[in-house]
Design a protein around this motif. Structure first.
Motif, mmCIF file in Angstrom:
data_model
loop_
_atom_site.group_PDB
_atom_site.id
_atom_site.type_symbol
_atom_site.label_atom_id
_atom_site.label_comp_id
_atom_site.label_asym_id
_atom_site.label_seq_id
_atom_site.Cartn_x
_atom_site.Cartn_y
_atom_site.Cartn_z
ATOM 1 N N ALA A 1 -51.916 61.701 49.968
ATOM 2 C CA ALA A 1 -52.983 61.607 49.086
ATOM 3 C C ALA A 1 -53.104 62.842 48.331
ATOM 4 N N GLN A 2 -53.617 62.827 47.203
ATOM 5 C CA GLN A 2 -53.782 63.983 46.409
ATOM 6 C C GLN A 2 -55.165 64.355 45.901
ATOM 7 N N ASN A 3 -55.801 65.502 46.417
ATOM 8 C CA ASN A 3 -57.143 65.950 46.136
ATOM 9 C C ASN A 3 -57.052 67.413 45.438
ATOM 10 N N PRO A 4 -57.362 67.596 44.214
ATOM 11 C CA PRO A 4 -57.982 66.677 43.484
ATOM 12 C C PRO A 4 -57.083 65.524 42.805
ATOM 13 N N LYS A 5 -57.694 64.779 42.032
ATOM 14 C CA LYS A 5 -56.805 63.586 41.363
ATOM 15 C C LYS A 5 -56.154 64.179 40.306
ATOM 16 N N PRO A 6 -54.958 63.955 39.999
ATOM 17 C CA PRO A 6 -54.011 64.363 39.084
ATOM 18 C C PRO A 6 -54.580 64.110 37.395
ATOM 19 N N LEU A 7 -54.089 65.123 36.661
ATOM 20 C CA LEU A 7 -54.492 64.683 35.203
ATOM 21 C C LEU A 7 -53.775 63.364 34.824
ATOM 22 N N SER A 8 -54.438 62.621 33.850
ATOM 23 C CA SER A 8 -53.681 61.399 33.491
ATOM 24 C C SER A 8 -52.211 61.183 33.508
ATOM 25 N N TYR A 9 -51.284 62.233 32.853
ATOM 26 C CA TYR A 9 -50.128 62.050 32.776
ATOM 27 C C TYR A 9 -49.215 62.177 34.045
ATOM 28 N N LEU A 10 -49.958 62.570 35.232
ATOM 29 C CA LEU A 10 -49.603 62.713 36.443
ATOM 30 C C LEU A 10 -50.264 61.785 37.469
ATOM 31 N N ASP A 11 -51.064 60.828 36.814
ATOM 32 C CA ASP A 11 -51.870 59.944 37.860
ATOM 33 C C ASP A 11 -50.696 58.592 38.012
ATOM 34 N N GLN A 12 -50.102 58.778 38.918
ATOM 35 C CA GLN A 12 -48.996 57.690 39.154
ATOM 36 C C GLN A 12 -49.644 56.296 39.833
ATOM 37 N N LYS A 13 -49.250 55.308 39.080
ATOM 38 C CA LYS A 13 -49.783 53.949 40.037
ATOM 39 C C LYS A 13 -48.896 53.829 40.926
ATOM 40 N N ASN A 14 -49.278 53.061 42.276
ATOM 41 C CA ASN A 14 -48.301 52.725 43.419
ATOM 42 C C ASN A 14 -47.720 53.821 43.471
ATOM 43 N N ARG A 15 -48.256 55.085 43.880
ATOM 44 C CA ARG A 15 -47.416 56.308 44.283
ATOM 45 C C ARG A 15 -46.895 56.235 45.510
ATOM 46 N N THR A 16 -45.343 56.330 45.420
ATOM 47 C CA THR A 16 -44.827 56.085 46.866
ATOM 48 C C THR A 16 -43.395 57.274 46.846
ATOM 49 N N THR A 17 -43.219 57.516 47.962
ATOM 50 C CA THR A 17 -41.930 58.116 48.332
ATOM 51 C C THR A 17 -40.988 57.527 49.121
ATOM 52 N N PHE A 18 -39.999 58.334 49.722
ATOM 53 C CA PHE A 18 -39.105 57.885 50.698
ATOM 54 C C PHE A 18 -39.141 58.499 52.145
ATOM 55 N N ASP A 19 -39.056 57.654 53.206
ATOM 56 C CA ASP A 19 -39.070 58.241 54.570
ATOM 57 C C ASP A 19 -37.600 58.540 54.838
ATOM 58 N N ILE A 20 -37.469 59.865 54.628
ATOM 59 C CA ILE A 20 -35.888 60.585 55.014
ATOM 60 C C ILE A 20 -36.134 61.399 56.078
ATOM 61 N N GLU A 21 -35.442 61.333 57.069
ATOM 62 C CA GLU A 21 -35.386 62.499 58.243
ATOM 63 C C GLU A 21 -34.384 63.469 57.674
ATOM 64 N N LEU A 22 -34.849 64.768 57.778
ATOM 65 C CA LEU A 22 -34.051 66.003 57.508
ATOM 66 C C LEU A 22 -33.670 66.810 58.690
ATOM 67 N N GLU A 23 -32.483 67.310 58.931
ATOM 68 C CA GLU A 23 -32.090 67.987 59.984
ATOM 69 C C GLU A 23 -31.349 69.393 59.511
ATOM 70 N N VAL A 24 -31.522 70.527 60.045
ATOM 71 C CA VAL A 24 -30.748 71.750 59.741
ATOM 72 C C VAL A 24 -30.095 72.469 61.050
ATOM 73 N N PHE A 25 -29.053 72.661 60.777
ATOM 74 C CA PHE A 25 -28.281 73.026 62.023
ATOM 75 C C PHE A 25 -27.646 74.652 61.783
ATOM 76 N N ILE A 26 -27.539 75.336 62.813
ATOM 77 C CA ILE A 26 -26.748 76.589 62.442
ATOM 78 C C ILE A 26 -25.763 76.589 63.264
ATOM 79 N N LYS A 27 -24.400 77.338 62.840
ATOM 80 C CA LYS A 27 -23.142 77.256 63.866
ATOM 81 C C LYS A 27 -22.757 78.688 63.534
ATOM 82 N N THR A 28 -22.810 79.455 64.441
ATOM 83 C CA THR A 28 -22.418 80.807 64.374
ATOM 84 C C THR A 28 -20.880 81.042 64.974
ATOM 85 N N GLU A 29 -20.404 82.349 64.877
ATOM 86 C CA GLU A 29 -19.091 82.509 65.555
ATOM 87 C C GLU A 29 -19.023 82.165 67.058
#
Length: 416
Positions: free
Chosen positions: A280-308
């Motif tokens: 949810a966005q608060n405050p409501k965006p200005l009209s040119y950013l006020d997206q109808k059916n505002r959705t995104t994607f459920d993407i799991e993200l992982e970071v690993f480190i490999k040292t010597e």
């Protein structure tokens, strides 16, 4: 659920429902466009040579005979959808065309481990946003007032800056430790030396297809029609160089030396089963950013480190793309509201993606809290920032009980 005649592990990033796009170098040194299924790449050049793509949007155009995806990307969603459905039909288990043609199959399918992946897109411009609220709050709390961590404009527009496209590199490319002007603690004048505070930034980027005419903004509710697909991004950063240079115009040399992206571009069609409601966005965006059916994607993200000293990569971050405050459609609409024209192959980074817990912070700056905490590794080593020989490995995937759609990985090793 479609099933391929090629056996694909349930844990594979590349089932028949994914079919991302990339490019590889052939034994003769040529660049061929490709897709992926299971442990194999699919040579799209070979398929296009035998006129396999014969639908109304692709017939006779030779879109996969090029060495980059830019022309194909420019054709828009009808062509993308047609290519995807054509490939799925070819790979479906009941279709004998490729399955029973051993000679063609040997030309088309090659083991991923046996080929060198290369940059699949001619990137024209690179824009990096700053769209994770938790990351912005963390950085604001470190460097400004924790009670007023977000600057006044942050919830009114997708903050961003124009990066450097020439130093965007493919996964596996080694990255050097940069040098620049650095102001030592307590000093009045800068010194010129190598960066001691090299960092990774966990991001997801999108690549554009059809552009817009100069002077014609892209409507927020039509923006996804211009987005070809997503890549995993490590936008490397030199924090000590950045601290001295960034006022008043923002990052410059601290960010222009390397940005690593994954070799596979995952389409929005492949990610559609994982579409979810955006925060949810608060405050409501200005009209040119006020997206109808505002959705995104459920993407799991992982970071690993490999040292010597580490025998296997060690996970240091786990978070999710769905937490971003600003969607990719809002980012693109804001980018073009002035009439700025975009082109096929332009890259747009999300900005560092961080969650609300320490283990979900998408940078060493946050994980070490500006160097005040030490990250302890199983090898007995500790890290506040990256040292020479350290390798950062990022992975991304969407998953439910029936399906896994992955990005592969983006790797980068720090060298002097």
């Amino acid at each position: 659920m479609l099933t391929s005649f090629i056996e694909v592990s349930k844990e594979s990033d590349f089932p028949i429902q994914n079919l991302p796009y990339g490019a590889y170098r052939t034994e003769s040194g040529d660049i061929h466009l490709c897709s992926a299924i299971g442990e194999y790449i699919i040579d799209l050049f070979v398929l296009d040579e035998v006129e396999f793509f014969g639908g109304p949007n692709l017939k006779g155009k030779g879109v996969f005979l090029d060495s980059s995806l830019n022309y194909f990307m420019s054709l828009g969603r009808p062509a993308w959808k047609e290519a995807r459905e054509t490939l799925q039909k070819l790979l479906e288990k009941s279709n004998p065309r490729l399955k029973d043609d051993e000679q063609l199959r040997q030309k088309v399918l090659k083991e991923q481990d046996s080929v060198e992946m290369v940059m699949p897109v001619q990137i024209g411009d690179f824009t990096d946003f700053y769209s994770s609220e938790q990351h912005a709050r963390n950085v604001g709390a470190m460097f400004r007032d924790p009670e007023n961590a977000l600057l006044p404009n942050w919830k009114h527009l997708p903050v961003g800056y124009h990066g450097r496209a020439s130093s965007v590199v493919i996964s596996g490319t080694k990255v050097h430790r940069p040098k620049g002007q650095i102001l030592p603690e307590g000093a009045d004048a800068p010194v010129f030396e190598e960066s001691k505070l090299v960092d990774f930034e966990l991001e997801v980027g999108f690549l554009t297809g059809p552009g817009n005419e100069l002077g014609q903004p892209i409507d927020v509710d039509k923006a996804e029609e211009h987005i070809f697909g997503l890549v995993l991004v490590n936008d490397w950063s030199a924090r000590d160089i950045q601290k001295w240079e960034y006022q008043p115009l923002g990052p410059f040399l601290a960010k222009n030396w390397a940005t690593s992206i994954s070799p596979w571009i995952v389409t929005l069609d492949a990610l559609e089963p994982f579409r979810t409601e955006a925060p949810a966005q608060n405050p409501k965006p200005l009209s040119y950013l006020d997206q109808k059916n505002r959705t995104t994607f459920d993407i799991e993200l992982e970071v690993f480190i490999k040292t010597e000293k580490l025998s296997t990569p060690y996970e240091i971050c786990r978070t999710n793309y769905k937490h971003l405050y600003w969607t990719m459609a809002q980012q693109l609409a804001h980018h073009t509201i002035t009439g700025c024209n975009i082109k096929p192959g332009d890259l747009y980074g999300s900005g560092t993606i961080s969650g609300s817990e320490e283990g979900s912070y998408g940078s060493m700056l946050e994980l070490s809290w500006k160097g005040t905490k030490k990250l302890k590794l199983p090898s007995g080593e500790v890290r506040s920032f990256l040292e020479d020989g350290d390798e950062i490995i990022m992975k991304a995937f969407s998953k439910n009980d029936e399906l896994r759609i992955g990005f592969g990985e983006v790797r980068g090793k720090m060298i002097y």
